[in-house]
Design a protein around this motif. Structure first.
Motif, PDB file in Angstrom:
ATOM      1  N   SER A 146       0.960  -1.191   0.153  1.00  0.00           N
ATOM      2  CA  SER A 146       0.298  -0.293  -0.326  1.00  0.00           C
ATOM      3  C   SER A 146       1.281   0.861  -0.107  1.00  0.00           C
ATOM      4  O   SER A 146       2.043   1.341   0.531  1.00  0.00           O
ATOM      5  N   ARG A 147       0.599   2.498  -0.413  1.00  0.00           N
ATOM      6  CA  ARG A 147       0.581   3.400   0.171  1.00  0.00           C
ATOM      7  C   ARG A 147      -0.463   5.138   0.447  1.00  0.00           C
ATOM      8  O   ARG A 147      -1.593   4.239   0.127  1.00  0.00           O
ATOM      9  N   ALA A 148       0.132   5.459   1.433  1.00  0.00           N
ATOM     10  CA  ALA A 148      -1.199   6.545   2.005  1.00  0.00           C
ATOM     11  C   ALA A 148      -0.934   8.344   1.637  1.00  0.00           C
ATOM     12  O   ALA A 148      -0.281   8.844   1.337  1.00  0.00           O
ATOM     13  N   VAL A 149      -1.810   8.260   1.167  1.00  0.00           N
ATOM     14  CA  VAL A 149      -1.885   9.838   0.880  1.00  0.00           C
ATOM     15  C   VAL A 149      -2.685  10.714   2.288  1.00  0.00           C
ATOM     16  O   VAL A 149      -3.278  10.285   2.528  1.00  0.00           O
ATOM     17  N   VAL A 150      -1.901  11.762   2.259  1.00  0.00           N
ATOM     18  CA  VAL A 150      -1.791  12.051   3.637  1.00  0.00           C
ATOM     19  C   VAL A 150      -2.899  13.756   3.007  1.00  0.00           C
ATOM     20  O   VAL A 150      -2.302  14.146   2.417  1.00  0.00           O
ATOM     21  N   ILE A 151      -3.647  13.652   3.553  1.00  0.00           N
ATOM     22  CA  ILE A 151      -5.177  15.096   3.503  1.00  0.00           C
ATOM     23  C   ILE A 151      -4.684  15.612   5.283  1.00  0.00           C
ATOM     24  O   ILE A 151      -4.103  15.480   6.194  1.00  0.00           O
ATOM     25  N   SER A 152      -4.163  17.169   4.586  1.00  0.00           N
ATOM     26  CA  SER A 152      -3.609  17.719   5.606  1.00  0.00           C
ATOM     27  C   SER A 152      -4.378  18.992   5.657  1.00  0.00           C
ATOM     28  O   SER A 152      -4.416  19.363   4.803  1.00  0.00           O
ATOM     29  N   ALA A 153      -4.404  19.495   6.713  1.00  0.00           N
ATOM     30  CA  ALA A 153      -5.686  20.846   7.049  1.00  0.00           C
ATOM     31  C   ALA A 153      -3.950  21.497   7.263  1.00  0.00           C
ATOM     32  O   ALA A 153      -4.096  23.111   7.306  1.00  0.00           O
ATOM     33  N   LEU A 154      -2.930  21.499   7.525  1.00  0.00           N
ATOM     34  CA  LEU A 154      -2.010  22.185   7.718  1.00  0.00           C
ATOM     35  C   LEU A 154      -1.488  22.726   6.345  1.00  0.00           C
ATOM     36  O   LEU A 154       0.101  23.397   6.264  1.00  0.00           O
ATOM     37  N   ARG A 155      -1.841  22.135   4.648  1.00  0.00           N
ATOM     38  CA  ARG A 155      -1.283  22.409   3.949  1.00  0.00           C
ATOM     39  C   ARG A 155      -2.073  23.510   2.897  1.00  0.00           C
ATOM     40  O   ARG A 155      -3.054  22.827   3.199  1.00  0.00           O
ATOM     41  N   GLN A 156      -1.108  24.204   1.978  1.00  0.00           N
ATOM     42  CA  GLN A 156      -2.188  25.306   1.296  1.00  0.00           C
ATOM     43  C   GLN A 156      -3.002  23.929   0.820  1.00  0.00           C
ATOM     44  O   GLN A 156      -3.932  24.625  -0.121  1.00  0.00           O
ATOM     45  N   THR A 157      -2.705  23.596   0.192  1.00  0.00           N
ATOM     46  CA  THR A 157      -3.356  22.809  -1.169  1.00  0.00           C
ATOM     47  C   THR A 157      -3.837  21.583  -0.457  1.00  0.00           C
ATOM     48  O   THR A 157      -5.357  20.798  -1.093  1.00  0.00           O
ATOM     49  N   GLY A 158      -3.780  22.078   1.324  1.00  0.00           N
ATOM     50  CA  GLY A 158      -4.895  20.584   2.059  1.00  0.00           C
ATOM     51  C   GLY A 158      -4.146  18.520   1.460  1.00  0.00           C
ATOM     52  O   GLY A 158      -5.377  18.059   2.039  1.00  0.00           O
ATOM     53  N   ILE A 159      -3.159  18.712   0.866  1.00  0.00           N
ATOM     54  CA  ILE A 159      -2.111  17.662   1.001  1.00  0.00           C
ATOM     55  C   ILE A 159      -1.111  17.408   0.375  1.00  0.00           C
ATOM     56  O   ILE A 159      -0.368  18.421  -0.213  1.00  0.00           O
ATOM     57  N   ARG A 160      -0.353  16.638   1.217  1.00  0.00           N
ATOM     58  CA  ARG A 160       0.997  16.553   0.993  1.00  0.00           C
ATOM     59  C   ARG A 160       1.082  16.279  -0.351  1.00  0.00           C
ATOM     60  O   ARG A 160       0.958  14.848  -0.718  1.00  0.00           O
ATOM     61  N   SER A 161       2.298  16.143  -0.863  1.00  0.00           N
ATOM     62  CA  SER A 161       2.936  16.292  -1.659  1.00  0.00           C
ATOM     63  C   SER A 161       3.594  15.094  -2.517  1.00  0.00           C
ATOM     64  O   SER A 161       3.315  14.242  -3.570  1.00  0.00           O
ATOM     65  N   GLN A 162       3.815  14.664  -1.083  1.00  0.00           N
ATOM     66  CA  GLN A 162       4.386  12.664  -1.798  1.00  0.00           C
ATOM     67  C   GLN A 162       3.455  12.099  -0.487  1.00  0.00           C
ATOM     68  O   GLN A 162       3.247  11.793   0.596  1.00  0.00           O
ATOM     69  N   ALA A 163       3.614  10.791  -1.163  1.00  0.00           N
ATOM     70  CA  ALA A 163       2.657   9.514  -0.380  1.00  0.00           C
ATOM     71  C   ALA A 163       3.850   9.346   0.895  1.00  0.00           C
ATOM     72  O   ALA A 163       4.636   8.821  -0.130  1.00  0.00           O
ATOM     73  N   LEU A 164       3.045   8.206   1.581  1.00  0.00           N
ATOM     74  CA  LEU A 164       3.530   7.916   2.834  1.00  0.00           C
ATOM     75  C   LEU A 164       4.026   6.399   1.502  1.00  0.00           C
ATOM     76  O   LEU A 164       3.148   5.753   1.799  1.00  0.00           O
ATOM     77  N   GLN A 165       5.015   5.830   2.723  1.00  0.00           N
ATOM     78  CA  GLN A 165       5.929   4.702   2.078  1.00  0.00           C
ATOM     79  C   GLN A 165       5.308   3.320   3.258  1.00  0.00           C
ATOM     80  O   GLN A 165       5.173   4.101   4.129  1.00  0.00           O
ATOM     81  N   PRO A 166       5.668   2.487   3.059  1.00  0.00           N
ATOM     82  CA  PRO A 166       5.497   1.457   3.670  1.00  0.00           C
ATOM     83  C   PRO A 166       6.498   1.489   5.121  1.00  0.00           C
ATOM     84  O   PRO A 166       7.444   1.946   4.934  1.00  0.00           O
ATOM     85  N   GLY A 167       5.829   1.525   6.001  1.00  0.00           N
ATOM     86  CA  GLY A 167       6.518   0.626   7.180  1.00  0.00           C
ATOM     87  C   GLY A 167       5.829   1.994   8.383  1.00  0.00           C
ATOM     88  O   GLY A 167       4.799   2.443   7.620  1.00  0.00           O
ATOM     89  N   LEU A 168       6.011   2.325   9.884  1.00  0.00           N
ATOM     90  CA  LEU A 168       5.595   2.933  10.804  1.00  0.00           C
ATOM     91  C   LEU A 168       5.681   4.430  10.357  1.00  0.00           C
ATOM     92  O   LEU A 168       7.134   4.908  10.539  1.00  0.00           O
ATOM     93  N   ARG A 169       4.520   5.473  10.094  1.00  0.00           N
ATOM     94  CA  ARG A 169       4.852   6.822  10.329  1.00  0.00           C
ATOM     95  C   ARG A 169       4.051   7.227  11.167  1.00  0.00           C
ATOM     96  O   ARG A 169       3.142   6.831  11.730  1.00  0.00           O
ATOM     97  N   PHE A 170       4.023   8.625  11.299  1.00  0.00           N
ATOM     98  CA  PHE A 170       3.825   9.287  12.327  1.00  0.00           C
ATOM     99  C   PHE A 170       3.284  10.623  10.885  1.00  0.00           C
ATOM    100  O   PHE A 170       4.100  11.653  10.579  1.00  0.00           O
ATOM    101  N   ILE A 171       1.872  11.394  11.483  1.00  0.00           N
ATOM    102  CA  ILE A 171       0.653  12.849  11.217  1.00  0.00           C
ATOM    103  C   ILE A 171       0.872  13.175  12.028  1.00  0.00           C
ATOM    104  O   ILE A 171       0.530  12.598  13.081  1.00  0.00           O
TER     105      ILE A 171
END
Length: 221
Positions: free
Chosen positions: A66-91
């Motif tokens: 899988s890959r994870a798209v991050v929807i972010s209220a902290l970004r002007q575009t509302g989304i991170r430009s890069q998807a999260l890679q496999p493993g334990l990640r922190f948002i």
């Protein structure tokens, strides 16, 4: 159970502990106990619940397929430009969320046999040949999401990439291709040529939209 799920379970348990400590303190005070003696218990349970809940909101475990798209209220575009890679990640807890997409191979089939395709009933592609004959085409598309274009694919299609992109593109391309051949050619000498033409056009269309065509199978005409 991965770490993110474990922390989430611990957070739920901590809130139950908080409720239990409040009830225990209330019962003790009702029997004449001092409220101050139980205040630290309640405050400690509350602090633990808040910390674990915050951490559980921020931890995400991404499976290898899988890959994870991050929807972010902290970004002007509302989304991170890069998807999260496999493993334990922190948002960022409470300000970001993830949408998971599979990058493993998927198969979509359109068939006249009721039990073979994704849609029940006759779902074959009806097309007309250059000499005006009607043919029905059964086909399968084996595809995957391009790991490097997951974010763009999400912006354009979200989870509609099968019904909104692959299905109509396959229908349209197959009909256009069949219209360039006579019915006898499709049934005999030029069947493989037809399949190659459909595959090439479909590959171009899917790649433009963030999908990879792994194989096209002309199952039956």
């Amino acid at each position: 159970m991965n770490v993110a799920n474990l922390v989430s379970v611990l957070a739920s348990i901590s809130w139950l502990l908080l409720i239990g400590s409040v009830l225990f303190a209330g019962a003790s005070v009702a029997r004449g106990g001092s409220a101050k003696s139980f205040a630290s218990l309640v405050i400690g349970a509350l602090g633990l619940a808040l910390v674990l809940s915050t951490v559980s909101q921020g931890l995400v475990f991404i499976q290898p397929e899988s890959r994870a798209v991050v929807i972010s209220a902290l970004r002007q575009t509302g989304i991170r430009s890069q998807a999260l890679q496999p493993g334990l990640r922190f948002i960022t807890p409470f300000f970001e969320d993830v949408v998971l997409y599979p990058i493993a191979k998927q198969t979509y089939t359109m068939s006249g046999a009721a039990a073979e395709g994704q849609i029940s009933g006759d779902d074959s592609i009806v097309a007309r040949t250059s000499d005006g004959q009607e043919v029905r085409i059964d086909a399968s598309v084996i595809f995957s999401i391009d790991p490097n274009k997951v974010v763009d694919m999400h912006i354009e299609w979200q989870n509609r990439y099968v019904d909104g992109l692959i299905r109509p593109q396959l229908r349209g391309i197959a009909r256009d291709s069949a219209a360039r051949y006579g019915v006898q050619d499709i049934y005999s000498l030029k069947r493989d040529e037809l399949a190659t033409e459909i595959e090439d056009d479909l590959r171009t269309s899917l790649e433009y939209n963030g999908l990879i065509l792994d194989d096209f199978v002309l199952r039956n005409i």
